[in-house]
Design a protein around this motif. Structure first.
Motif, short mmCIF file in Angstrom:
data_model
loop_
_atom_site.label_atom_id
_atom_site.label_comp_id
_atom_site.label_asym_id
_atom_site.label_seq_id
_atom_site.Cartn_x
_atom_site.Cartn_y
_atom_site.Cartn_z
N UNK A 53 19.37 16.30 -21.53
CA UNK A 53 19.18 15.17 -20.62
C UNK A 53 18.47 15.57 -19.33
N UNK A 54 17.79 14.59 -18.76
CA UNK A 54 17.34 14.65 -17.38
C UNK A 54 18.36 13.82 -16.60
N UNK A 55 18.88 14.39 -15.52
CA UNK A 55 19.94 13.73 -14.76
C UNK A 55 19.44 13.40 -13.36
N UNK A 56 19.62 12.14 -12.98
CA UNK A 56 19.26 11.63 -11.67
C UNK A 56 20.56 11.31 -10.94
N UNK A 57 20.86 12.06 -9.87
CA UNK A 57 22.09 11.85 -9.10
C UNK A 57 21.75 11.27 -7.74
N UNK A 58 22.52 10.27 -7.33
CA UNK A 58 22.43 9.70 -6.00
C UNK A 58 23.82 9.80 -5.39
N UNK A 59 23.91 10.54 -4.30
CA UNK A 59 25.19 10.73 -3.62
C UNK A 59 25.05 10.24 -2.19
N UNK A 60 25.93 9.32 -1.81
CA UNK A 60 25.91 8.83 -0.43
C UNK A 60 27.28 9.03 0.20
#
Length: 135
Positions: A53-60
């Motif tokens: 997989x390619x993983x896109x993480x958004x952490x706020x």
């Protein structure tokens, strides 16, 4: 007045999909991170190669999502009763659409969140498969 940190490698494996739909999905997640993160806080965007997989993480570190609301955030037209969320414009369709787009591409979207501490959205999309020789 929000700091956005990007962790994006120079090279990644490719994925197969509809570029415009995937762009809509990623923009929806990023838009929510910006919308619900107050001034002088941070958002981290990361792309990584993880197994198949390619993983896109958004952490706020924004307002976060209550445990009561968490199971419903991908439902069409769902809007939290939290006043912080109600005060922001929205239709409740963004995350439902995002989830649908990711699933259509054989991927998964997950979220971890805690009120007052922020949210972590993770989108996993399968890599393009390469075949050598005859099938």
């Amino acid at each position: 007045h929000i700091v956005i940190e990007k962790n994006i490698p120079d090279n990644l494996s490719t994925i197969v999909g509809d570029k415009e739909l995937l762009k809509v999905a990623l923009i929806n997640v990023l838009n929510n991170a910006v919308k619900y993160t107050p001034d002088n806080k941070n958002i981290t965007l990361s792309l990584s190669d993880q197994g198949d997989f390619i993983v896109f993480d958004t952490i706020d570190n924004g307002c976060g999502i209550s445990q009561e609301d968490l199971p419903r955030i991908f439902e069409k037209s769902f809007r939290s009763s939290d006043p912080i969320v109600r005060d922001k414009p929205g239709s409740g369709l963004g995350l439902a659409l995002t989830s649908e787009i990711i699933q259509l591409h054989g991927g998964e979207i997950e979220v971890e969140s805690e009120p007052g501490k922020g949210s972590h959205f993770s989108i996993r999309l399968p890599k393009e498969e390469y075949y050598f020789g005859k099938q």
